[in-house]
Scaffold this motif. Structure first.
Motif, short mmCIF file in Angstrom:
data_model
loop_
_atom_site.label_atom_id
_atom_site.label_comp_id
_atom_site.label_asym_id
_atom_site.label_seq_id
_atom_site.Cartn_x
_atom_site.Cartn_y
_atom_site.Cartn_z
N GLN A 19 0.63 -0.94 -0.16
CA GLN A 19 0.34 0.01 0.25
C GLN A 19 0.76 1.46 -0.32
N ASN A 20 1.92 1.07 0.48
CA ASN A 20 2.61 2.71 0.78
C ASN A 20 3.85 2.95 -0.22
N GLU A 21 3.90 1.60 -1.51
CA GLU A 21 4.78 1.78 -2.99
C GLU A 21 3.78 3.53 -3.56
N LYS A 22 4.67 3.41 -3.95
CA LYS A 22 4.53 4.92 -5.00
C LYS A 22 4.27 4.42 -6.34
N GLN A 23 5.02 3.77 -6.78
CA GLN A 23 4.58 2.92 -8.81
C GLN A 23 3.62 2.20 -8.00
N LEU A 24 2.72 2.40 -9.54
CA LEU A 24 1.90 1.01 -9.03
C LEU A 24 2.06 -0.33 -10.01
N VAL A 25 1.94 -1.06 -9.07
CA VAL A 25 2.26 -2.26 -8.72
C VAL A 25 1.05 -3.12 -9.66
N PRO A 26 1.79 -3.76 -11.07
CA PRO A 26 -0.03 -4.23 -11.75
C PRO A 26 -0.24 -5.23 -11.37
N THR A 27 -1.50 -5.01 -11.61
CA THR A 27 -2.91 -6.35 -10.75
C THR A 27 -1.73 -7.79 -10.86
N ALA A 28 -1.67 -8.16 -12.20
CA ALA A 28 -1.12 -9.35 -11.74
C ALA A 28 -0.54 -10.40 -11.30
N VAL A 29 1.12 -8.99 -11.48
CA VAL A 29 1.94 -9.62 -10.02
C VAL A 29 1.48 -9.07 -9.17
N LYS A 30 0.79 -8.88 -8.12
CA LYS A 30 -0.05 -8.32 -6.95
C LYS A 30 -0.60 -9.97 -6.89
N VAL A 31 -1.50 -10.47 -7.74
CA VAL A 31 -2.27 -11.57 -7.88
C VAL A 31 -0.99 -12.59 -7.55
N GLU A 32 -0.26 -12.78 -8.36
CA GLU A 32 1.11 -13.97 -8.76
C GLU A 32 1.27 -13.85 -7.30
N LEU A 33 1.63 -12.22 -6.50
CA LEU A 33 2.18 -12.82 -5.21
C LEU A 33 1.66 -13.08 -4.09
N ILE A 34 0.41 -13.00 -4.49
CA ILE A 34 -1.22 -13.70 -3.29
C ILE A 34 -1.29 -15.23 -3.29
N GLU A 35 -1.09 -15.56 -4.70
CA GLU A 35 -0.98 -17.04 -5.12
C GLU A 35 0.75 -17.61 -4.86
N ARG A 36 1.41 -17.22 -5.06
CA ARG A 36 2.70 -17.59 -4.58
C ARG A 36 3.01 -17.73 -3.11
N LEU A 37 1.99 -16.92 -2.32
CA LEU A 37 1.65 -16.83 -0.52
C LEU A 37 1.20 -18.23 -0.01
N ALA A 38 -0.28 -17.87 -1.05
CA ALA A 38 -0.91 -18.91 -0.65
C ALA A 38 -0.32 -20.62 -1.15
N ASP A 39 0.36 -20.78 -2.29
CA ASP A 39 0.49 -21.97 -2.41
C ASP A 39 2.04 -22.60 -1.00
N ALA A 40 2.43 -21.31 -0.85
CA ALA A 40 4.26 -22.03 0.27
C ALA A 40 3.04 -22.25 1.62
N ARG A 70 -6.87 -16.48 -8.44
CA ARG A 70 -7.37 -18.41 -7.58
C ARG A 70 -6.92 -18.67 -6.28
N ARG A 71 -8.12 -18.98 -6.44
CA ARG A 71 -8.48 -19.39 -4.60
C ARG A 71 -7.69 -20.87 -4.39
N LYS A 72 -7.07 -20.83 -3.39
CA LYS A 72 -6.49 -22.17 -2.35
C LYS A 72 -7.57 -22.56 -1.71
N ALA A 73 -8.04 -23.55 -1.22
CA ALA A 73 -9.08 -24.15 -0.99
C ALA A 73 -8.19 -23.47 0.52
N GLY A 74 -9.41 -24.06 1.43
CA GLY A 74 -9.06 -23.43 2.71
C GLY A 74 -7.98 -22.03 2.96
N VAL A 75 -7.85 -21.27 2.64
CA VAL A 75 -7.22 -20.43 3.02
C VAL A 75 -8.32 -19.10 2.47
#
Ligand code: HMG
Ligand code: MG
Length: 305
Positions: A19-40, A70-75
């Motif tokens: 939320q504090n990043e000045k440069q807008l992070v592309p939506t696809a990057v945010k989505v992949e980050l969230i998915e990677r974190l759930a996969d971790a 892409r939602r992971k079950a249980g997350v």
């Protein structure tokens, strides 16, 4: 004193971290980050916030993030919703868990959400009622639980009062935010003890920013009192737009390293977590704020950290 056998980590990097990043992070990057974190193995990944994009432009793609995930079950993928407008938009976008966020300091409340602490509680009430009517869970945050960037030290009793209001209104968990990261094990324990007089310990969570490098010590001190839910941010990303100079949350990698060392289960795969951190850091062109991540990545690269 006995430490817990397992701890739940709520990953807040995609929201608090970005939320504090000045440069807008592309939506696809945010989505992949969230998915990677759930996969971790993270069981809860705070995905975005439904606040005004005039106030926090980085979260302006909240609907797209939720719809492309892409939602992971249980997350769980909670999102911030400061008022009914944000709540309605969150539900429309497919959120099934929201978080309201108040403060123990009047000045911070005004700067952050443009209303007093009492007014904020009034605004949260219909959000919580609407969420509970849909059988959705609501988390509550209290900011500035040790200190405020505008008012200085904050009394533990003031924190306890706001935590109790959020809990009594129906929040299943109240996350105690050391927004500016000024707490130390003594001040954090005093604050938790005050809150635990009104809210059961198992419904309290620690949300510690790492400005003074105390967050890991504060987590240990909190576990000594029986707390077993902590918020953290991958690679230590972040800060609060309304708390100048505050560092990001404690890094998830540092927390997992601590808990692994203590034999406390988290269900998190450190390798995948490091990969998720590298993914977002490469995008931001930044080094990890996490000491554990730096050391483990150096080992991976064949160094001797
Ligand atoms: P306001 O200006 O008082 O709201 O903002 P308002 O009701 O007077 O409405 C003004 C305009 O905002 C209107 O639009 C509304 O429609 C719009 P206009 O007619 O001017 O075009 N609006 C909204 N738009 C989108 N989503 C909404 C919404 N509500 C009104 N939900 C508000 C009040 C809370 C919206 C504003 O102050 C805000 O967005 N603040 C951002 C706060 C924030 O995101 N802070 C960072 C997260 S908190 C944090 O980081 C701390 C935490 O990590 C814990 C810790 O570390 O301590 C959680
Ligand atoms: Mg925070």
């Amino acid at each position: 004193m006995s430490l817990p056998r397992s701890v739940k980590i709520v990953e807040v990097g995609p929201r608090d971290g970005l939320q504090n990043e000045k440069q807008l992070v592309p939506t696809a990057v945010k989505v992949e980050l969230i998915e990677r974190l759930a996969d971790a193995g993270l069981q809860a990944v705070e995905a975005t916030s439904f606040v005004s994009s005039k106030w926090v432009p980085q979260m302006g793609d909240n609907t797209e993030v939720m719809q492309n995930l892409r939602r992971k079950a249980g997350v769980a993928y909670p999102v911030l919703a400061p008022n009914l407008k944000g709540f309605d938009a969150a539900i429309e976008a497919g959120a099934t868990e929201v978080a309201v966020f108040g403060a123990a300091s009047e000045a911070f409340s005004q700067k952050n959400i443009n209303c007093s602490v009492a007014e904020s509680i009034k605004r949260f009430e219909p959000v919580i009622c609407a969420a509970l009517a849909l059988d959705f869970k609501v988390r509550g945050y209290v900011s500035c639980v040790v200190g405020c960037p505008y008012e200085g030290a904050v009394a533990p009793e003031k924190v306890a009062e706001v935590a109790m209001r959020l809990f009594d209104m129906g929040c299943y968990e109240v996350s105690l935010g050391d927004t500016v990261g000024v707490g130390n094990p003594a001040s954090v324990q005093r604050m938790i003890e005050a809150c635990a007089r009104h809210v059961p310990m198992k419904q309290l969570a620690g949300h510690y920013h790492d400005t003074y490098g105390m967050a890991i010590a504060n987590i240990y001190a909190s576990m000594e009192l029986g707390m077993r839910v902590f918020d953290s941010s991958v690679a230590g990303l972040g800060g609060c737009p309304y708390a100048a100079g505050a560092s990001g949350n404690v890094a998830t990698e540092d927390v997992v390293y601590l808990l692994n060392g203590l034999g406390i289960e988290t269900g998190i795969d450190m390798d995948k977590l490091l990969d998720a951190g590298q993914f977002i850091l490469q995008h931001l062109g930044r080094e990890p704020a996490s000491k554990a991540a730096k050391a483990l990545l150096a080992m991976r690269a064949g160094g001797c950290a």
